[in-house]
Scaffold this active site. Structure first.
Site, short mmCIF file in Angstrom:
data_model
loop_
_atom_site.label_atom_id
_atom_site.label_comp_id
_atom_site.label_asym_id
_atom_site.label_seq_id
_atom_site.Cartn_x
_atom_site.Cartn_y
_atom_site.Cartn_z
N GLU A 13 30.02 34.39 32.05
CA GLU A 13 30.81 35.33 32.86
C GLU A 13 31.92 34.58 33.59
OE1 GLU A 13 31.47 38.27 33.32
OE2 GLU A 13 29.74 39.61 33.34
N ILE B 89 40.41 37.92 43.42
CA ILE B 89 41.11 36.78 42.83
C ILE B 89 41.64 37.11 41.43
CG2 ILE B 89 39.83 35.04 44.16
CD1 ILE B 89 38.65 34.90 40.96
N LYS C 212 30.22 35.55 43.89
CA LYS C 212 30.44 36.04 45.25
C LYS C 212 29.08 36.34 45.88
CE LYS C 212 34.94 38.27 44.34
NZ LYS C 212 35.64 39.58 44.23
N ASP D 160 30.21 39.53 40.83
CA ASP D 160 30.56 40.11 42.12
C ASP D 160 29.33 40.86 42.64
OD1 ASP D 160 31.80 41.38 44.25
OD2 ASP D 160 33.28 42.44 43.07
#
Ligand code: 5GP
Ligand code: MG
Length: 179
Positions: A104, A158, A136, A108
């Site tokens: 990946e 980002i 994250k 998130d």
């Protein structure tokens, strides 16, 4: 000072230069190469679109013979996750009894990853490992263990190094954060 870049209506500042990405990708790939050196016929599954740049760099640092394939499971629109996850497409390999390593670009909330792990699990692989360039932690709500992380980042949007903002930015060698 590096100049900020503009994609569509938004401004981004450099936050993760290509030299640092390179080092982290190499370290991750070396660790994984050691951990999985004795696996029989492992399969790398890269999750398109965002992971294509990371995958190209990562697999060139893998030190054992391996297969690389690409799947798609899109769930993102603009700068906010929609929560809707589409189906897995593109898997043609038989993964029964094999070790599968998911590649990946970014994890998130983990919704995409969770769906992918669930779908792949039904196909009875020997094990599923997860490698992501970016993670994250403050946003992650998943249960799957993320085995290999290049860098943990704050809960910010980002772009670059494969990641896009509404289609733009994938070609950038460095990673940028929304200003
Ligand atoms: P999740 O399901 O874990 O919330 O999100 C997974 C997908 O959302 C990623 O594969 C990626 O496509 C997208 N995504 C999550 N965070 C970002 C981000 O900061 N920038 C970009 N460009 N995409 C992101
Ligand atoms: Mg992705």
């Amino acid at each position: 000072m590096m100049k900020n870049i503009k994609l569509w209506d938004k401004e981004f500042r450099i936050s993760y230069p290509s030299s640092e990405i390179k080092k982290d990708v190499e370290t991750m790939a070396q660790t994984l190469s050691r951990d999985l050196a004795d696996e029989n016929n492992p399969l790398f599954l890269s999750v398109l679109n965002g992971s294509f740049v990371f995958t190209a760099d990562f697999v060139r640092n893998i030190e054992f013979p391996c297969e690389v394939s690409f799947v798609k499971l899109a769930s993102y629109q603009g700068t906010e996750t929609t929560g809707t996850v589409n189906q897995l497409i593109g898997l043609t390999e038989n993964i029964e009894g094999r070790t599968v390593i998911i590649l990946e670009d970014i994890v998130d909330t983990g919704i995409t990853l969770g769906k992918l792990v669930e779908t792949l699990s039904r196909l009875k692989p020997k094990s599923i490992k997860i490698a992501t360039l970016l993670f994250k932690p403050d946003s992650y709500k998943g249960t799957a263990k993320v085995d290999y992380v290049g860098r943990s980042i704050p809960n910010e949007f980002i772009v670059g190094y494969g990641l896009d903002y509404d289609g733009l930015g994938r070609n950038l060698p460095d990673i940028y954060t929304l200003v």
